[in-house]
Design an enzyme around this catalytic site. Structure first.
Site, short mmCIF file in Angstrom:
data_model
loop_
_atom_site.label_atom_id
_atom_site.label_comp_id
_atom_site.label_asym_id
_atom_site.label_seq_id
_atom_site.Cartn_x
_atom_site.Cartn_y
_atom_site.Cartn_z
N HIS A 73 -8.54 -25.98 32.41
CA HIS A 73 -7.09 -26.03 32.60
C HIS A 73 -6.66 -26.57 33.95
O HIS A 73 -5.48 -26.44 34.30
CB HIS A 73 -6.48 -24.64 32.45
CG HIS A 73 -6.57 -24.06 31.08
ND1 HIS A 73 -5.55 -24.19 30.17
CD2 HIS A 73 -7.56 -23.38 30.46
CE1 HIS A 73 -5.90 -23.58 29.04
NE2 HIS A 73 -7.12 -23.08 29.19
N LYS A 116 9.03 -22.61 37.07
CA LYS A 116 7.57 -22.56 36.91
C LYS A 116 7.03 -21.87 38.14
O LYS A 116 7.77 -21.60 39.08
CB LYS A 116 6.98 -23.97 36.78
CG LYS A 116 7.44 -24.96 37.86
CD LYS A 116 6.88 -26.35 37.64
CE LYS A 116 7.65 -27.16 36.63
NZ LYS A 116 6.86 -27.63 35.52
N ARG A 117 5.72 -21.55 38.15
CA ARG A 117 5.15 -20.97 39.36
C ARG A 117 5.41 -21.87 40.55
O ARG A 117 5.49 -23.10 40.41
CB ARG A 117 3.64 -20.76 39.18
CG ARG A 117 3.29 -19.59 38.30
CD ARG A 117 3.72 -18.27 38.91
NE ARG A 117 2.94 -17.95 40.08
CZ ARG A 117 2.05 -16.95 40.14
NH1 ARG A 117 1.86 -16.17 39.11
NH2 ARG A 117 1.39 -16.71 41.26
N LYS A 121 3.55 -28.78 42.57
CA LYS A 121 4.63 -28.85 41.58
C LYS A 121 5.93 -29.38 42.22
O LYS A 121 6.87 -29.74 41.52
CB LYS A 121 4.87 -27.48 40.94
CG LYS A 121 3.68 -26.99 40.10
CD LYS A 121 3.95 -25.61 39.51
CE LYS A 121 2.74 -24.98 38.85
NZ LYS A 121 2.52 -25.44 37.47
N THR A 173 3.66 -26.67 30.04
CA THR A 173 4.12 -26.26 28.72
C THR A 173 5.62 -25.99 28.77
O THR A 173 6.30 -26.09 27.75
CB THR A 173 3.36 -25.02 28.21
OG1 THR A 173 3.21 -24.11 29.30
CG2 THR A 173 2.00 -25.39 27.69
N LYS A 189 8.94 -26.71 26.17
CA LYS A 189 9.97 -25.72 25.80
C LYS A 189 11.36 -26.27 26.09
O LYS A 189 12.29 -26.09 25.30
CB LYS A 189 9.73 -24.41 26.55
CG LYS A 189 8.42 -23.73 26.14
CD LYS A 189 7.97 -22.65 27.11
CE LYS A 189 6.51 -22.30 26.86
NZ LYS A 189 5.92 -21.53 27.98
C1 NBG Z 1 -2.58 -24.24 33.93
C2 NBG Z 1 -2.11 -25.66 34.29
C3 NBG Z 1 -0.94 -26.08 33.43
C4 NBG Z 1 -1.29 -25.90 31.97
C5 NBG Z 1 -1.75 -24.47 31.73
C6 NBG Z 1 -2.16 -24.25 30.30
C7 NBG Z 1 -4.17 -22.86 35.23
C8 NBG Z 1 -5.52 -22.76 35.82
N1 NBG Z 1 -3.85 -24.00 34.63
O1 NBG Z 1 -0.63 -27.42 33.69
O2 NBG Z 1 -1.74 -25.70 35.64
O3 NBG Z 1 -0.18 -26.19 31.17
O4 NBG Z 1 -2.86 -24.17 32.54
O5 NBG Z 1 -3.13 -25.16 29.91
O6 NBG Z 1 -3.41 -21.92 35.30
#
Ligand code: NBG
Length: 836
Positions: free
Chosen positions: A374, A565-566, A571, A673, A677
Site C-alpha cells: 500500500h 484525509k490524514r 498530501k 480512496t 468517494k
Molecule cells: C494507504 C495509501 C493510500 C491507499 C490506502 C489503501 C498506507 C500504508 N497506505 O493511498 O497511502 O489508498 O493505503 O490502499 O496506509
C-alpha cells in the site's frame, strides 16, 4: 386457571418468526431487548438505550444468517478467504446494517410512529469503532462489505484495540489528542467468544531435539504466553443472506502463568503479568505511513497473526482435513506487511507443531498467502531490528534465516555474480545495522503480490520491488482499490441515491457500472435542477454541522472546496493553503477583485509525533481565523478546519462537496480512496496524476477532471537533476507574497517564528515540490472558478462523474481478487424459514 374460550386470530407467519423482518416482529423484538436485555423501563429510556435495543434487534437477524452460513460452509467443500489486517476502520454499523437488511425505511417509520423518535437521532448515538488510521483500514472495511455482498465466505482477522484512533479536538488552533474510549458504553455488535481462545508464545529460546522417529526437530521454549480471545462482529452483505464475520482478538494473561506466580505467593507478580499481557491490545498505533519500530507493535502483529492462523488450523482440522491440504481450503491476504510475520508463523505451526517436512510446509505456505502493498514511501516500509525481533520471536528468526538461505540460493543461480542484488533481495538488511525486512518476507512467502492502482503497481515494479518483479514477474498484478457504494452513497447520501434510483432503478447499488445509464440525463435541464437541489440541501446540512462544531458560518451558496484525509506533507494540504493565501492577497491588493465565494473545508488527523503535520493544522486554523474575520474579504473566502475527521463525520462531508482536492505529489499516493468517494457523490476533482486519480480521470474523461502538476516521471527527473525550490520562490511574485505573508507573522499575531519551520522547509528543501507545482495549481484553480460560474455545464460534469464511477466500487476490486488471486466463487446461502 380461567380460560377464555375465544378463538384467537391465527398468527401471521412473520409474527411467528423470532428473527423475522415484518414490522410487528421487529417492534416486539425491539421492546423485548429494551426490557430483557438491558433492563430499562421504556418510559425512562434514553436515546442511547433505544439505539442499543435496536442494535440488538438487528444483530439477532444477522446472527441468524451467520449461523445458517456456518452450517452450510461446514457441509460444503469451500475455500475460505481470510483477510488479515491490523486495521479495520468500520464506521458506525446500525445504519449500514439496516440498509443491507432492507429494513431502513420500515424501521424509520416504526420508530417514529411508535416511539415518536427520529431514527437519525438513534443512529447518532453510535460511537464508531475507530480501529484504523486512514485509507488502509477503511479499505479493509469496504472489502468486507463487498465480500459479503458478493456471497464469498470470508473471515476478517484483526485486533480488538481497547482504544482506537484518538479523538481530535482543536484547542487554540492546534490538534489535541483525546483517548478514544469507544467501549465505554459497551458494544452491542460484538459477540465475545470465550470458547475460542489461543495461547501465543513470546520470548525465550529454542532447543533442538530428536523425535520418536529419530528426526531432528526444534522446540521453542517461550518466556511467556499471552492468551487471545475472539470477539466476533457480523458483517452482512447487501440484500443477501451471506453474513460473514470480523474476528478481532483481545489479549489476556494466561491462567497457567499467573497461577504459578500466585502459588509461590507472588500475588502482585501474578497481577502484574496480567496487566502486562492485557496491554498488548490496549491501543492502536496512531501512525499512518510511518513505521514506529516499537516492540509492542511487533507483539501486536505477531499476537493477532498467531491467533488467526491457529484459528484457521482449528477450523481446518475440525472439518476433518489434514494440515497437508490447508492451502486448498484457505486463501490468506496480507493487508500490507503488518501481518507478514504470518509467513514464518505458518511455517512454524506446520513444521514444529504438525511435523510436516520443510519443503511441503513451504509449498503450502506460499500457496496460502498473497500480499498487497500500500505504499511507496520508504519511511513506511517495515523493518525490525534483528535483536528486537530475535528476542521476541527466536524461532521465527531461525525460520526466516532458513527461508532466506534457500531463497538466496535460487537467486544466486539466476544471477551468479550480482552480490548487490542478493543483498537487496535478502530478508535481512545488513546495510546499516541489521534488520528483518517485512516486505521481502511477504514477497517471498506469497504466490501473488499486488499494488492498489495502476500507477502504483507500475512504480512498485520499477522501484521498491523491482528485483522481486524481475525475478518472479508473473506473481505481480494490479488491483485498483474501490469503495462500497452502500455506505458511501446509499447511507451517506440518501437524497442523491433516491434521485438516481428514480431515473435508473436501484440495480446500481450492487452493479455500480449501471450508473452509466445516467449519462442520457446529463443535459436534461429538469434533472440538472434536481441534481443541484440535492447538492444544495447536502451543503445546508454540512453548513449546520460546521456551525455546531466550529461556530463558523458558511454559505451553502458558495463553492465547497474540500480536502479531507490524514495530514501528511506528501498530501500537500499546505499547497491548498498557499492558494487561499494567494486569493487573500489579491483581495488585500484590490478589494474589488472578482472572486467567486468559496468555502475551504479541511479535515484530518495528524500522527501525534508528526510535528510538521501538526503545524500545518495550526496554519490552516490560523489562516482561517484571519481570513474569516477580515471585513475586506466580505465572506468571499471562508476557511474551516472540521475537527475529528472519522467515518461518521466523513459521510456528510463527501456528500456536500463541489470540489475534491487530490493534490499529492505525483508518485506518492499509492491510490487514495477519498478521491473515489467524492467523485461518486458528484464532486469534481482537482488533482495530480497520482494514485487512482489517473484512472478516475481516464474513466470520467479529461474534460471532466481538473488536472495540474508534474507527472511522476517529471518529479523523478527533476529530483535527479537537482531541484531548487528557491528558483520558483523568486520567479513567481504571487507565490513569494503568499509565503512571505505567512512568514511575516500575519497569521500568527506577529510571531515570525511560529511557521518558520514550514516556510523554511518549502523554500530551502521542498521535498514534495509544492513550489514546482504552485503555478500550475493556481492556473487550474482559475479554470475551476470559471467553470463553476457556468452552473449548467458544471452540473453536467458532475452528473458525468457519477455516471462513470462504476469501476470504483469495491465489488469490482473484490471480484478481481476472488478470480485472479484467491480462486474462490460466490456461494449463496439459502435461508429457510426457521420453525419456532
Ligand atoms: C494507504 C495509501 C493510500 C491507499 C490506502 C489503501 C498506507 C500504508 N497506505 O493511498 O497511502 O489508498 O493505503 O490502499 O496506509
Amino acid at each position: 386457571m380461567a380460560t377464555t374460550k375465544k378463538t384467537k386470530k391465527p398468527k401471521t407467519r412473520s409474527e411467528k418468526i423470532r428473527t423475522g423482518l415484518a414490522v410487528d416482529t421487529l417492534k416486539r423484538a425491539f421492546v423485548d431487548n429494551l426490557v430483557y436485555t438491558q433492563c430499562r423501563f421504556p418510559q425512562f429510556a434514553t436515546p442511547h438505550d433505544y439505539y442499543v435495543a435496536l442494535a440488538y434487534t438487528v444483530r439477532d437477524r444477522m446472527v441468524h444468517r451467520f449461523m445458517k452460513g456456518v452450517e452450510t460452509y461446514l457441509k460444503e467443500d469451500l475455500r475460505l478467504v481470510c483477510y488479515l489486517s491490523a486495521e479495520f476502520l468500520l464506521g458506525p454499523h446500525l445504519g449500514n446494517n439496516l440498509i443491507n437488511l432492507g429494513i431502513y425505511e420500515d424501521v424509520d417509520k416504526a420508530v417514529k410512529k411508535e416511539l415518536g423518535l427520529d431514527l437519525q437521532k438513534l443512529l447518532d448515538q453510535e460511537e464508531e469503532p475507530g480501529l484504523g488510521n486512514g485509507g488502509l483500514g477503511r479499505l479493509a472495511a469496504c472489502y468486507l462489505d463487498s465480500l459479503a455482498t458478493l456471497e464469498i465466505p470470508t473471515i476478517g482477522y484483526g485486533i480488538r484495540y481497547e482504544f482506537g484512533i484518538f479523538d481530535q479536538v482543536i484547542h487554540d488552533g492546534w490538534q489535541v489528542e483525546i483517548t478514544d474510549k469507544w467501549l465505554r458504553y459497551g458494544n452491542p455488535w460484538e459477540v465475545p467468544r470465550a470458547d475460542i481462545t489461543f495461547d501465543v508464545p513470546m520470548g525465550g529460546h529454542t532447543e533442538g531435539y530428536y523425535d520418536h522417529d529419530g528426526q531432528y526437530r526444534v522446540r521453542w521454549v517461550p518466556h511467556r504466553l499471552v492468551r487471545g480471545i475472539a470477539y466476533d462482529t457480523p458483517i452482512l452483505g447487501y440484500r443477501v443472506n451471506t453474513c460473514n464475520i470480523l474476528r478481532l482478538w483481545r489479549a489476556e494473561a494466561c491462567e497457567s502463568f499467573d497461577f504459578q506466580a500466585f502459588n509461590v505467593g507472588d500475588y502482585y507478580g501474578a497481577v502484574e503479568e496480567k496487566v502486562f499481557s492485557e496491554n498488548l491490545t490496549k491501543v492502536l498505533y496512531p501512525n499512518d505511513e510511518q513505521l514506529q519500530g516499537k516492540r509492542l507493535r511487533l507483539e501486536q502483529q505477531y499476537f493477532f497473526v498467531s491467533c488467526s492462523l491457529q484459528d484457521m488450523l482449528r477450523i481446518h482440522l475440525s472439518r476433518g482435513e489434514s494440515p497437508d491440504t490447508f492451502h486448498h481450503k484457505f486463501a490468506v491476504q496480507l493487508n500490507d506487511t503488518h501481518p507478514a510475520v504470518g509467513v514464518a508463523e505458518l511455517m512454524r505451526l506446520l513444521v514444529d507443531e504438525h511435523q510436516l517436512d520443510w519443503d511441503r510446509a513451504w509449498h503450502i505456505t506460499r500457496k496460502t498467502f498473497a500480499y498487497t502493498n500500500h505504499t511507496l514511501l520508504p519511511e513506511a516500509l517495515e523493518k525490525w531490528p534483528l535483536q528486537l525481533f530475535g528476542s521476541l520471536l527466536p524461532r521465527h528468526l531461525e525460520i526466516i534465516y532458513e527461508i532466506n538461505q534457500l531463497f538466496l540460493d535460487e537467486v544466486r543461480v539466476r544471477y551468479p555474480d550480482d552480490g548487490q542484488k542478493l543483498s537487496r533481495m535478502s530478508l535481512i538488511d545488513e546495510s546499516d545495522g541489521k534488520y528483518v525486512r517485512m516486505a521481502n518476507l511477504a514477497c517471498v512467502g506469497s504466490h501473488a503480490i499486488n499494488g492498489v492502482a495502476e500507477l502504483h503497481t507500475n512504480l512498485l515494479k520499477e522501484t521498491v520491488l523491482r528485483d522481486f518483479f524481475e525475478f518472479m514477474p508473473d506473481m505481480f498484478s494490479n488491483k485498483t482499490n474501490g469503495v462500497t457504494p452502500r455506505r458511501f452513497m446509499v447511507l451517506s447520501n440518501p437524497r442523491l441515491s433516491k434521485l438516481i434510483t428514480s431515473k435508473i432503478g436501484d440495480g446500481w447499488i450492487k452493479h455500480l457500472e449501471e450508473l452509466n445509464k445516467l449519462e442520457q440525463f446529463a443535459d436534461d435541464p429538469a434533472f440538472q435542477k434536481k441534481w443541484r437541489q440535492v447538492k444544495l440541501e447536502n451543503k445546508r446540512d454540512l453548513a449546520t454541522l460546521i456551525r455546531e462544531r466550529t461556530a463558523i458560518e458558511v454559505s451553502p451558496e458558495s463553492m465547497f472546496d474540500i480536502l479531507v484525509k490524514r495530514l501528511h506533507e506528501y498530501k500537500r494540504q499546505h499547497l491548498s493553503v498557499l492558494h487561499i493565501v494567494s486569493l487573500y492577497n489579491r483581495i488585500r491588493q484590490n478589494p474589488e477583485v472578482a472572486i467567486r465565494p468559496r468555502t475551504f473545508i479541511f479535515g484530518g488527523k495528524a500522527a501525534p509525533g508528526y510535528f510538521m503535520a501538526k503545524l500545518i493544522i495550526k496554519l490552516i486554523t490560523s489562516v482561517g481565523e484571519v481570513v474569516n474575520n477580515d471585513p475586506q474579504v466580505a465572506d468571499r473566502l471562508k476557511v474551516v478546519f472540521f475537527p475529528d475527521f472519522n467515518v461518521k463525520n466523513a459521510q456528510p462531508i463527501y456528500s456536500a462537496a463541489d470540489l475534491s482536492e487530490q493534490i499529492s505529489m505525483a508518485g506518492k499516493e499509492a491510490s487514495g480512496t477519498g478521491n473515489m468517494k467524492f467523485a461518486m457523490n458528484g464532486a469534481l476533482t482537482i488533482g495530480t496524476l497520482d494514485g487512482a486519480n489517473v484512472e478516475i480521470r481516464e474513466e470520467v474523461g479529461p474534460d471532466n477532471f481538473f488536472l495540474f502538476g508534474l507527472t511522476a516521471e517529471e518529479v523523478f527527473d527533476l529530483k535527479s537533476k537537482g531541484h531548487n525550490p528557491a528558483e520558483y520562490y523568486h520567479a513567481n511574485t504571487e507565490l513569494r507574497e503568499a509565503i512571505d505573508l505567512i512568514g511575516s507573522g500575519h497569521f500568527s499575531q506577529g510571531d515570525r517564528d511560529l511557521f518558520k519551520p514550514l516556510v523554511d522547509s518549502l523554500v530551502y528543501n521542498d521535498e514534495y515540490m509544492l513550489l514546482a507545482d504552485y503555478h500550475s495549481y493556481i492556473d487550474c484553480q482559475e479554470r475551476v472558478s470559471q467553470a463553476y460560474l457556468e452552473q449548467d455545464h458544471w452540473t453536467r460534469m458532475s452528473i458525468l462523474n457519477v455516471a462513470r464511477m462504476g469501476k470504483f466500487s469495491s465489488d469490482r476490486s473484490m471480484r478481481e481478487y476472488c478470480e485472479e488471486i484467491w480462486k474462490v466463487k460466490p456461494f449463496p446461502i439459502n435461508l429457510e424459514e426457521p420453525t419456532e
